[in-house]
Design a protein around this motif. Structure first.
Motif, PDB file in Angstrom:
ATOM      1  N   ILE A  91       4.274 -39.223 -16.122  1.00  0.00           N
ATOM      2  CA  ILE A  91       3.261 -40.277 -16.012  1.00  0.00           C
ATOM      3  C   ILE A  91       2.825 -40.734 -17.401  1.00  0.00           C
ATOM      4  O   ILE A  91       3.007 -40.017 -18.398  1.00  0.00           O
ATOM      5  N   THR A  92       2.260 -41.903 -17.445  1.00  0.00           N
ATOM      6  CA  THR A  92       1.545 -42.367 -18.623  1.00  0.00           C
ATOM      7  C   THR A  92       0.071 -42.085 -18.390  1.00  0.00           C
ATOM      8  O   THR A  92      -0.504 -42.527 -17.383  1.00  0.00           O
ATOM      9  N   VAL A  93      -0.529 -41.291 -19.265  1.00  0.00           N
ATOM     10  CA  VAL A  93      -1.928 -40.899 -19.087  1.00  0.00           C
ATOM     11  C   VAL A  93      -2.810 -42.135 -19.184  1.00  0.00           C
ATOM     12  O   VAL A  93      -2.805 -42.848 -20.199  1.00  0.00           O
ATOM     13  N   ALA A  94      -3.549 -42.394 -18.104  1.00  0.00           N
ATOM     14  CA  ALA A  94      -4.382 -43.589 -18.032  1.00  0.00           C
ATOM     15  C   ALA A  94      -5.871 -43.283 -18.061  1.00  0.00           C
ATOM     16  O   ALA A  94      -6.682 -44.181 -18.270  1.00  0.00           O
ATOM     17  N   ASN A  95      -6.244 -42.011 -17.827  1.00  0.00           N
ATOM     18  CA  ASN A  95      -7.652 -41.631 -17.839  1.00  0.00           C
ATOM     19  C   ASN A  95      -7.746 -40.137 -18.106  1.00  0.00           C
ATOM     20  O   ASN A  95      -6.727 -39.439 -18.189  1.00  0.00           O
ATOM     21  N   ASP A  96      -8.956 -39.631 -18.225  1.00  0.00           N
ATOM     22  CA  ASP A  96      -9.142 -38.225 -18.588  1.00  0.00           C
ATOM     23  C   ASP A  96      -8.569 -37.280 -17.540  1.00  0.00           C
ATOM     24  O   ASP A  96      -8.009 -36.232 -17.865  1.00  0.00           O
ATOM     25  N   ASN A  97      -8.705 -37.632 -16.255  1.00  0.00           N
ATOM     26  CA  ASN A  97      -8.198 -36.752 -15.206  1.00  0.00           C
ATOM     27  C   ASN A  97      -6.688 -36.546 -15.319  1.00  0.00           C
ATOM     28  O   ASN A  97      -6.172 -35.467 -15.035  1.00  0.00           O
ATOM     29  N   ASP A  98      -5.978 -37.588 -15.750  1.00  0.00           N
ATOM     30  CA  ASP A  98      -4.523 -37.499 -15.874  1.00  0.00           C
ATOM     31  C   ASP A  98      -4.085 -36.406 -16.843  1.00  0.00           C
ATOM     32  O   ASP A  98      -2.984 -35.858 -16.727  1.00  0.00           O
ATOM     33  N   LYS A  99      -4.941 -36.079 -17.811  1.00  0.00           N
ATOM     34  CA  LYS A  99      -4.585 -35.075 -18.809  1.00  0.00           C
ATOM     35  C   LYS A  99      -4.393 -33.687 -18.195  1.00  0.00           C
ATOM     36  O   LYS A  99      -3.704 -32.843 -18.764  1.00  0.00           O
ATOM     37  N   TYR A 100      -4.991 -33.474 -17.045  1.00  0.00           N
ATOM     38  CA  TYR A 100      -4.954 -32.145 -16.436  1.00  0.00           C
ATOM     39  C   TYR A 100      -3.761 -31.938 -15.503  1.00  0.00           C
ATOM     40  O   TYR A 100      -3.557 -30.832 -15.000  1.00  0.00           O
ATOM     41  N   LEU A 101      -2.978 -32.994 -15.249  1.00  0.00           N
ATOM     42  CA  LEU A 101      -1.838 -32.852 -14.343  1.00  0.00           C
ATOM     43  C   LEU A 101      -0.818 -31.890 -14.952  1.00  0.00           C
ATOM     44  O   LEU A 101      -0.249 -32.144 -16.004  1.00  0.00           O
ATOM     45  N   TRP A 102      -0.581 -30.772 -14.249  1.00  0.00           N
ATOM     46  CA  TRP A 102       0.227 -29.674 -14.782  1.00  0.00           C
ATOM     47  C   TRP A 102       1.506 -29.471 -13.967  1.00  0.00           C
ATOM     48  O   TRP A 102       2.530 -29.059 -14.498  1.00  0.00           O
ATOM     49  N   ALA A 103       1.433 -29.762 -12.680  1.00  0.00           N
ATOM     50  CA  ALA A 103       2.585 -29.681 -11.787  1.00  0.00           C
ATOM     51  C   ALA A 103       2.328 -30.666 -10.654  1.00  0.00           C
ATOM     52  O   ALA A 103       1.281 -31.320 -10.604  1.00  0.00           O
ATOM     53  N   ARG A 104       3.267 -30.789  -9.738  1.00  0.00           N
ATOM     54  CA  ARG A 104       3.079 -31.732  -8.647  1.00  0.00           C
ATOM     55  C   ARG A 104       1.870 -31.322  -7.810  1.00  0.00           C
ATOM     56  O   ARG A 104       1.780 -30.181  -7.351  1.00  0.00           O
ATOM     57  N   ASN A 105       0.946 -32.263  -7.638  1.00  0.00           N
ATOM     58  CA  ASN A 105      -0.280 -32.017  -6.871  1.00  0.00           C
ATOM     59  C   ASN A 105      -1.074 -30.836  -7.415  1.00  0.00           C
ATOM     60  O   ASN A 105      -1.743 -30.123  -6.671  1.00  0.00           O
ATOM     61  N   LYS A 106      -1.024 -30.638  -8.730  1.00  0.00           N
ATOM     62  CA  LYS A 106      -1.765 -29.534  -9.353  1.00  0.00           C
ATOM     63  C   LYS A 106      -2.347 -30.009 -10.679  1.00  0.00           C
ATOM     64  O   LYS A 106      -1.604 -30.359 -11.597  1.00  0.00           O
TER      65      LYS A 106
END
Length: 212
Positions: free
Chosen positions: A167-182
């Motif tokens: 993904i392209t990080v678009a907001n702060d929440n995106d920074k936490y994406l570590w695995a699919r649906n996690k």
């Protein structure tokens, strides 16, 4: 911190006890066929032998309304918080051994930070299933007795914890994406932080060793 019970009213903030389903064969296969490390934690998201049980259809159809699910496990020995994770859905945990769940609320993440003092601890007794709501921060279970490990069934929507999408990080929440649906938020002292997970837990890396 005190260790409460998943049967206490305080747990309603984080989830509910899931009873009435046939966990017998599921837990027997978990105990007979999966490792319980004495010095680490192992997580496997999907295990065919666990999914080939009466509980699978009940959890898929009754708990998830017919959505595809996976049944795996989180086993081992642990007493520390280390991280919080969350999903876009509930997670079902079913304990084959007494286990302690460390949880907090996603709503208490402010500006990308959450203090570990927001954490609460709940004993999930052997044979008990619980639903952790989507807004409940959680991670690996903890041992309920000093020197002893745990085996816990983990039920999630199918595909959860596989490789994360690019993904392209678009907001702060995106920074936490570590695995699919996690989405993962780490304490700076954790191995996950050393591996590049986003750091956001402040305060002590909670260790319940003196409470068990």
């Amino acid at each position: 911190m005190k260790i409460q019970s998943v049967f206490d009213d305080a747990f309603r903030t984080y989830g509910r006890v899931v009873d009435g389903y046939d966990y017998k064969l599921l837990l027997e296969r978990l105990e007979a066929g999966t490792p319980k490390p004495a010095d680490s934690v192992v997580y496997v998201p999907s295990v065919a032998e666990l999914e080939d049980t009466p509980a699978y259809a009940q959890l898929r159809d009754n708990c998830y309304g017919g959505m595809p699910i996976e049944i795996g496990y989180c086993n081992g020995t642990n007493t520390k918080l280390n991280c919080f994770e969350y999903h876009r859905d509930s997670e079902i945990d079913i304990a084959a051994d007494d286990a302690i769940l460390l949880v907090a609320r996603q709503q208490d993440i402010v500006d990308g930070k959450i203090d570990s003092s927001r954490t609460e601890a709940f004993l999930c007794p052997k044979g008990t299933g619980v639903e952790l709501y989507a807004t409940t921060l959680h991670y690996a279970p903890c041992s309920a007795k000093k020197g002893e490990g745990f085996r816990v069934v983990i039920v999630l929507p199918k595909g959860t914890n596989e490789d994360a999408p690019e993904i392209t990080v678009a907001n702060d929440n995106d920074k936490y994406l570590w695995a699919r649906n996690k989405w993962l938020i780490a304490h700076p002292d954790s191995a996950e932080a050393a591996d590049g997970a986003q750091v956001g837990i402040t305060g002590d890396n909670i260790d319940i060793i003196d409470l068990i």
